[in-house]
Write a protein that holds these residues in place. Sequence first.
Motif, PDB file in Angstrom:
ATOM      1  N   GLU A  32      36.139  40.029  53.653  1.00 37.66           N
ATOM      2  CA  GLU A  32      35.755  39.939  52.438  1.00 37.66           C
ATOM      3  C   GLU A  32      34.596  40.312  52.326  1.00 37.66           C
ATOM      4  OE1 GLU A  32      37.815  36.215  51.235  1.00 37.66           O
ATOM      5  OE2 GLU A  32      39.279  37.313  49.819  1.00 37.66           O
ATOM      6  N   GLN A  33      33.851  39.658  53.229  1.00 39.52           N
ATOM      7  CA  GLN A  33      32.003  39.631  52.890  1.00 39.52           C
ATOM      8  C   GLN A  33      31.732  40.927  52.715  1.00 39.52           C
ATOM      9  OE1 GLN A  33      30.975  36.771  51.423  1.00 39.52           O
ATOM     10  NE2 GLN A  33      29.574  37.086  53.080  1.00 39.52           N
ATOM     11  N   ILE A  34      32.403  41.870  53.617  1.00 32.25           N
ATOM     12  CA  ILE A  34      31.945  43.828  54.110  1.00 32.25           C
ATOM     13  C   ILE A  34      32.038  44.344  52.426  1.00 32.25           C
ATOM     14  CG2 ILE A  34      31.949  45.380  55.329  1.00 32.25           C
ATOM     15  CD1 ILE A  34      32.407  43.660  58.047  1.00 32.25           C
ATOM     16  N   LEU A  35      33.418  44.028  52.577  1.00 33.04           N
ATOM     17  CA  LEU A  35      34.023  44.569  51.144  1.00 33.04           C
ATOM     18  C   LEU A  35      33.005  44.561  50.115  1.00 33.04           C
ATOM     19  CD1 LEU A  35      37.847  44.684  51.659  1.00 33.04           C
ATOM     20  CD2 LEU A  35      36.229  46.573  51.806  1.00 33.04           C
ATOM     21  N   SER A  36      32.711  42.910  49.795  1.00 32.55           N
ATOM     22  CA  SER A  36      32.386  42.673  48.360  1.00 32.55           C
ATOM     23  C   SER A  36      30.875  42.465  48.846  1.00 32.55           C
ATOM     24  CB  SER A  36      32.310  41.336  48.011  1.00 32.55           C
ATOM     25  OG  SER A  36      31.457  40.079  49.244  1.00 32.55           O
ATOM     26  N   GLU A  37      30.175  43.197  49.898  1.00 34.68           N
ATOM     27  CA  GLU A  37      28.420  43.841  49.902  1.00 34.68           C
ATOM     28  C   GLU A  37      28.860  45.248  48.905  1.00 34.68           C
ATOM     29  OE1 GLU A  37      27.462  43.303  53.704  1.00 34.68           O
ATOM     30  OE2 GLU A  37      27.232  40.901  53.550  1.00 34.68           O
ATOM     31  N   ASN A  38      30.056  45.569  49.300  1.00 33.79           N
ATOM     32  CA  ASN A  38      29.797  46.713  49.157  1.00 33.79           C
ATOM     33  C   ASN A  38      30.580  47.422  48.231  1.00 33.79           C
ATOM     34  OD1 ASN A  38      28.899  48.533  51.400  1.00 33.79           O
ATOM     35  ND2 ASN A  38      30.237  47.817  52.556  1.00 33.79           N
ATOM     36  N   GLY A  39      30.544  46.237  47.074  1.00 33.91           N
ATOM     37  CA  GLY A  39      31.231  46.461  45.394  1.00 33.91           C
ATOM     38  C   GLY A  39      33.027  46.043  46.065  1.00 33.91           C
ATOM     39  N   ARG A  40      33.676  46.153  46.873  1.00 33.30           N
ATOM     40  CA  ARG A  40      34.796  45.934  46.669  1.00 33.30           C
ATOM     41  C   ARG A  40      35.516  45.162  46.763  1.00 33.30           C
ATOM     42  NH1 ARG A  40      35.305  51.398  51.031  1.00 33.30           N
ATOM     43  NH2 ARG A  40      33.885  52.968  49.546  1.00 33.30           N
ATOM     44  N   LYS A  41      36.978  44.957  46.811  1.00 29.95           N
ATOM     45  CA  LYS A  41      37.746  44.031  46.794  1.00 29.95           C
ATOM     46  C   LYS A  41      39.173  44.253  47.418  1.00 29.95           C
ATOM     47  CE  LYS A  41      38.918  40.149  43.418  1.00 29.95           C
ATOM     48  NZ  LYS A  41      38.874  39.142  42.496  1.00 29.95           N
ATOM     49  N   LEU A  42      40.079  43.654  48.015  1.00 26.05           N
ATOM     50  CA  LEU A  42      41.729  44.281  48.404  1.00 26.05           C
ATOM     51  C   LEU A  42      42.053  43.295  47.001  1.00 26.05           C
ATOM     52  CD1 LEU A  42      41.641  43.470  52.382  1.00 26.05           C
ATOM     53  CD2 LEU A  42      41.572  45.915  50.347  1.00 26.05           C
ATOM     54  N   VAL A  43      43.463  44.605  46.345  1.00 23.97           N
ATOM     55  CA  VAL A  43      43.973  44.033  45.750  1.00 23.97           C
ATOM     56  C   VAL A  43      45.945  44.164  45.707  1.00 23.97           C
ATOM     57  CG1 VAL A  43      43.278  43.595  43.822  1.00 23.97           C
ATOM     58  CG2 VAL A  43      43.870  45.662  44.633  1.00 23.97           C
ATOM     59  N   MET A  44      46.745  43.848  45.580  1.00 20.88           N
ATOM     60  CA  MET A  44      47.620  43.310  45.979  1.00 20.88           C
ATOM     61  C   MET A  44      48.772  44.451  44.981  1.00 20.88           C
ATOM     62  SD  MET A  44      50.725  41.195  47.606  1.00 20.88           S
ATOM     63  CE  MET A  44      50.235  41.119  49.029  1.00 20.88           C
ATOM     64  N   GLN A  45      49.210  45.374  44.577  1.00 19.51           N
ATOM     65  CA  GLN A  45      50.406  45.534  43.568  1.00 19.51           C
ATOM     66  C   GLN A  45      51.404  44.847  43.460  1.00 19.51           C
ATOM     67  OE1 GLN A  45      50.330  49.570  42.164  1.00 19.51           O
ATOM     68  NE2 GLN A  45      50.674  48.728  40.124  1.00 19.51           N
ATOM     69  N   PHE A  46      52.063  44.592  42.642  1.00 19.85           N
ATOM     70  CA  PHE A  46      52.855  44.149  42.867  1.00 19.85           C
ATOM     71  C   PHE A  46      54.191  45.493  42.194  1.00 19.85           C
ATOM     72  CE2 PHE A  46      51.338  40.449  43.402  1.00 19.85           C
ATOM     73  CZ  PHE A  46      51.827  39.651  44.447  1.00 19.85           C
TER      74      PHE A  46
END
Lengths: 99, 228
Positions: free
Chosen positions: B121-135
Amino acid sequence: MFKELDPILHAQLRLAVVSLLIGVKEAEFTFIKEKTNATAGNLSVQIQKLKEAGYIEVTKQFVNNYPQTTCKITQQGIVAFEKYVAALQQYLNVSESQK
Amino acid sequence: MDNTVDMNERDSLKIISEMIQKAKGSHFHENGTSAIMWGAVIGFCGIFGFLKRYYQWNIDFDEWTLALLAIIPQIYIGIKEKRNRTVLSYEESAMNAVWLVYGISIFALVFYFNIIPYATEQILSENGRKLVMQFSDGRLEAYEPNALSPLSLLMIIYAFPTLVTGITRKFRPMVLGAVACYIFYLISLFTTQTWDSLLNGLAAIGNWLIPGLILRTKYLKARKSMHV
């Protein structure tokens, strides 16, 4: 030309101790005493001789207020044992061929 | 053994072979205490975790804390066994190394399971990214990155030292336990985490608890026969 048998190893109890230690990583004095059926006094003397020859390493410590002596064969001891066995083989081969 | 008696080459050879045989037959007898303890603890954690999830028990207790606490009695058992041991064979020494590496690996893996979600999460947020789940209905929700099927990975690690010990010591119950562990691992690839937890518990019982109990019975029998 026959190789001379190592006088340190060519003694019943010392040879028994080294033969026992060659097969294990380390063993306690009580274990060696039990397996060789030697008396504590005699075994102590022979262990000291092997230690002086550099064939075994002896560690003494206290566990639960009781002295504990642990013995371990050294590299020098392994080499000496191998040479002793090689010399023995030479003697045995000759005596077999003379039959 | 007398040291003053003269001996010939044959006597020497006899002493050597006799002592080597004695050293071979004097392995320290594993009493099974550690195997029983770990089999019971991990078995309980797995089965309790399964029941908690399956019946949706509202208990705020992480059963795996018990596995961490079990290190304390393990240290005590280790010290006691070392004190009582009069001989250490090369085989035992190698087995001890295998189990030590196993212990390090298992805790490194548990550490990985706990650190990876946060670190990812930290690494992704540093690159302005975020994981999302699509239902399936199109809804999007934040997704916490977790190692997938972590209990399956644990089962691979459980089987490794048990199989090595079983093969080396020719101890069939451990070989069978490790094989069962690999089978549970394969099944767990297709099941949810709830069932993985049950499989984990069963793997621990087959891997350690049962072989441990067999070892204990053998040990007690051997001790009894020595004192008769």
